[in-house]
Design a protein around this motif. Structure first.
Motif, PDB file in Angstrom:
ATOM      1  N   LEU A  30       0.930  -1.168  -0.001  1.00 31.18           N
ATOM      2  CA  LEU A  30      -0.026   0.168   0.068  1.00 31.18           C
ATOM      3  C   LEU A  30       0.934   1.257   0.011  1.00 31.18           C
ATOM      4  N   PRO A  33       0.065   6.652   3.679  1.00 30.31           N
ATOM      5  CA  PRO A  33      -0.932   7.507   3.566  1.00 30.31           C
ATOM      6  C   PRO A  33      -0.433   9.311   3.675  1.00 30.31           C
ATOM      7  N   ASP A  39      -6.454   9.964   6.819  1.00 35.24           N
ATOM      8  CA  ASP A  39      -5.806   9.033   5.743  1.00 35.24           C
ATOM      9  C   ASP A  39      -4.835   8.046   6.415  1.00 35.24           C
ATOM     10  N   HIS A  43      -5.524   4.305   6.165  1.00 31.13           N
ATOM     11  CA  HIS A  43      -4.198   3.208   5.622  1.00 31.13           C
ATOM     12  C   HIS A  43      -4.333   2.154   6.754  1.00 31.13           C
ATOM     13  N   VAL A  84      -7.524   1.462  -2.431  1.00 29.95           N
ATOM     14  CA  VAL A  84      -6.945   2.430  -1.613  1.00 29.95           C
ATOM     15  C   VAL A  84      -8.086   3.857  -1.764  1.00 29.95           C
ATOM     16  N   TYR A  86      -7.899   6.422   0.311  1.00 30.31           N
ATOM     17  CA  TYR A  86      -7.202   7.817   1.149  1.00 30.31           C
ATOM     18  C   TYR A  86      -6.283   8.414   0.281  1.00 30.31           C
ATOM     19  N   PRO A  88      -2.913   9.239  -0.779  1.00 31.74           N
ATOM     20  CA  PRO A  88      -1.485   8.921  -0.557  1.00 31.74           C
ATOM     21  C   PRO A  88      -0.499  10.052  -0.281  1.00 31.74           C
TER      22      PRO A  88
END
Length: 96
Positions: A30, A33, A39, A43, A84, A86, A88
């Motif tokens: 991943l 965040p 975020d 994550h 995902v 959130y 990054p």
């Protein structure tokens, strides 16, 4: 001394094993965040969920003899179903 595992010397089913390893890698890989608390929470929850799923899939393969192909497909489906969402983290440069 071990010999390198080349495609010519690869045991039967290597493609299925590699598919499962790739699915585990992709599930756990991943992006970091962003700096917002939300975020970071998202994550954490996504990584926790995907880690638990990967552990269950691997336990099924190792302890119950589940097929590599179906385990990889299941994990891919779970990963695709929980993308995902959130923001990054992005490097914006440091002081000059």
């Amino acid at each position: 001394m071990n010999t390198p595992n080349t495609p010519e010397a690869a045991p039967a089913g290597t493609d299925a094993v590699m598919a499962l390893l790739r699915a585990v890698h992709d599930a756990l890989d991943l992006p970091l965040p962003g700096l917002a608390d939300e975020d970071e929470r998202e994550h954490y929850h996504l990584l926790t969920d995907r880690t638990a799923c990967a552990r269950v899939v691997l336990a099924g393969v190792l302890d119950r003899g589940f097929a590599f192909e179906s385990a990889a497909a299941y994990l891919r489906g779970r990963t695709d179903g929980a993308p995902v969402t959130y923001t990054p983290w992005q490097y914006e440069g440091g002081p000059e």
